[in-house]
Scaffold this motif. Structure first.
Motif, PDB file in Angstrom:
ATOM      1  N   SER A 160     -11.690   8.550 -13.367  1.00 52.91           N
ATOM      2  CA  SER A 160     -10.518   9.429 -13.406  1.00 52.91           C
ATOM      3  C   SER A 160      -9.752   9.472 -12.087  1.00 52.91           C
ATOM      4  O   SER A 160      -8.712  10.116 -11.995  1.00 52.91           O
ATOM      5  N   PHE A 161     -10.261   8.788 -11.069  1.00 50.42           N
ATOM      6  CA  PHE A 161      -9.614   8.817  -9.759  1.00 50.42           C
ATOM      7  C   PHE A 161      -8.217   8.222  -9.825  1.00 50.42           C
ATOM      8  O   PHE A 161      -8.016   7.112 -10.318  1.00 50.42           O
ATOM      9  N   VAL A 162      -7.241   8.972  -9.356  1.00 48.47           N
ATOM     10  CA  VAL A 162      -5.852   8.504  -9.301  1.00 48.47           C
ATOM     11  C   VAL A 162      -5.536   8.186  -7.838  1.00 48.47           C
ATOM     12  O   VAL A 162      -5.467   9.098  -7.005  1.00 48.47           O
ATOM     13  N   PRO A 163      -5.371   6.923  -7.500  1.00 44.37           N
ATOM     14  CA  PRO A 163      -5.199   6.570  -6.091  1.00 44.37           C
ATOM     15  C   PRO A 163      -3.810   6.932  -5.567  1.00 44.37           C
ATOM     16  O   PRO A 163      -2.806   6.781  -6.260  1.00 44.37           O
ATOM     17  N   ASP A 164      -3.775   7.423  -4.365  1.00 50.61           N
ATOM     18  CA  ASP A 164      -2.531   7.609  -3.626  1.00 50.61           C
ATOM     19  C   ASP A 164      -2.366   6.355  -2.773  1.00 50.61           C
ATOM     20  O   ASP A 164      -2.891   6.261  -1.663  1.00 50.61           O
ATOM     21  N   LEU A 165      -1.648   5.363  -3.319  1.00 43.87           N
ATOM     22  CA  LEU A 165      -1.576   4.054  -2.659  1.00 43.87           C
ATOM     23  C   LEU A 165      -0.906   4.123  -1.296  1.00 43.87           C
ATOM     24  O   LEU A 165      -1.232   3.333  -0.407  1.00 43.87           O
ATOM     25  N   LEU A 166       0.009   5.053  -1.122  1.00 41.20           N
ATOM     26  CA  LEU A 166       0.660   5.177   0.181  1.00 41.20           C
ATOM     27  C   LEU A 166      -0.353   5.594   1.239  1.00 41.20           C
ATOM     28  O   LEU A 166      -0.404   5.028   2.337  1.00 41.20           O
ATOM     29  N   ARG A 167      -1.202   6.556   0.905  1.00 40.35           N
ATOM     30  CA  ARG A 167      -2.208   7.012   1.869  1.00 40.35           C
ATOM     31  C   ARG A 167      -3.305   5.963   2.045  1.00 40.35           C
ATOM     32  O   ARG A 167      -3.816   5.770   3.148  1.00 40.35           O
ATOM     33  N   ILE A 168      -3.668   5.272   0.974  1.00 41.81           N
ATOM     34  CA  ILE A 168      -4.643   4.192   1.092  1.00 41.81           C
ATOM     35  C   ILE A 168      -4.098   3.088   1.993  1.00 41.81           C
ATOM     36  O   ILE A 168      -4.826   2.474   2.773  1.00 41.81           O
ATOM     37  N   GLY A 169      -2.787   2.847   1.896  1.00 44.71           N
ATOM     38  CA  GLY A 169      -2.149   1.833   2.722  1.00 44.71           C
ATOM     39  C   GLY A 169      -2.278   2.111   4.214  1.00 44.71           C
ATOM     40  O   GLY A 169      -2.208   1.195   5.030  1.00 44.71           O
ATOM     41  N   ARG A 170      -2.494   3.375   4.576  1.00 41.79           N
ATOM     42  CA  ARG A 170      -2.640   3.723   5.996  1.00 41.79           C
ATOM     43  C   ARG A 170      -3.961   3.241   6.574  1.00 41.79           C
ATOM     44  O   ARG A 170      -4.150   3.253   7.784  1.00 41.79           O
TER      45      ARG A 170
END
Length: 202
Positions: A160-170
């Motif tokens: 169910s995890f919804v990734p925040d790709l912008l924050r992961i990109g950091r």
């Protein structure tokens, strides 16, 4: 600029046009700026650059944005080009930034002697940033040279995890992998692991 021949190999794929490493064989290294520009123009996961060193081969890998320390599928692609286009025989030895890699022909394919990269603890600051994007406190977290690995408590949380790709990109140049023990079933009574990977953002 010399004329170069580039091979595109469908590594880790069963059909044509699904693999993505490119391989260039060089007599001498090009400048890092030129190799990076070629990889950027290719816009493939990795471009492998290979040159003979008298005992075997030197091997370097570039993504569209930077040089990486290790790439398995581009190593196999390089071995395939040497075997099929340059009559490479027997075991092939590649000198890389992570040490020597050896590839041999095996049952119609190739076998790569993978190096062991023991996991390292995640730095406190990075761990805090990880916890801020996760739905629960990790059971464990660690890293290697290219990815962060996080174990969560259960399979449902991973699914169910919804990734925040912008924050992961950091976390660049690191990717993120989350995992948890899977649930045993009647057909599969052994607990497995479930994982989801979020690669480095270009």
């Amino acid at each position: 600029m010399p004329t170069l021949t580039m091979y595109q190999v469908d590594a880790f794929a069963e059909r044509a046009f699904q693999g993505n490493p490119a391989v260039l064989l060089l007599e001498e290294w090009l400048s890092e700026q030129v190799m990076q520009a070629i990889a950027n123009e290719n816009n493939l996961a990795e471009t492998a650059f290979v040159r003979a060193n008298g005992k075997g081969w030197d091997l370097r890998w570039f993504t569209p944005v930077h040089e990486v320390d290790f790439c398995g599928h581009a190593t196999l692609a390089a071995a395939h080009v040497l075997a099929t286009e340059y009559n490479g025989q027997g075991e092939m030895a590649f000198a890389t930034r992570v040490g020597e890699l050896r590839v041999s022909r095996w049952e119609g394919g190739y076998q790569l002697d993978l190096p062991c990269f023991p996991p390292q603890p995640v730095e406190e600051e990075l761990n805090s940033a990880l916890q801020a994007i996760l739905p629960q406190r990790p059971v464990a977290s660690f890293r290697n040279f290219e990815n962060l690995f996080v174990e969560l408590a259960d399979e449902t949380t991973v699914r169910s995890f919804v990734p925040d790709l912008l924050r992961i990109g950091r976390f660049h140049p690191l990717g993120l992998v989350i995992t948890a023990p899977g649930q045993p079933t009647i057909s599969s009574p052994v607990t497995s692991c479930l994982g989801r990977a979020f690669p480095r953002i270009r």
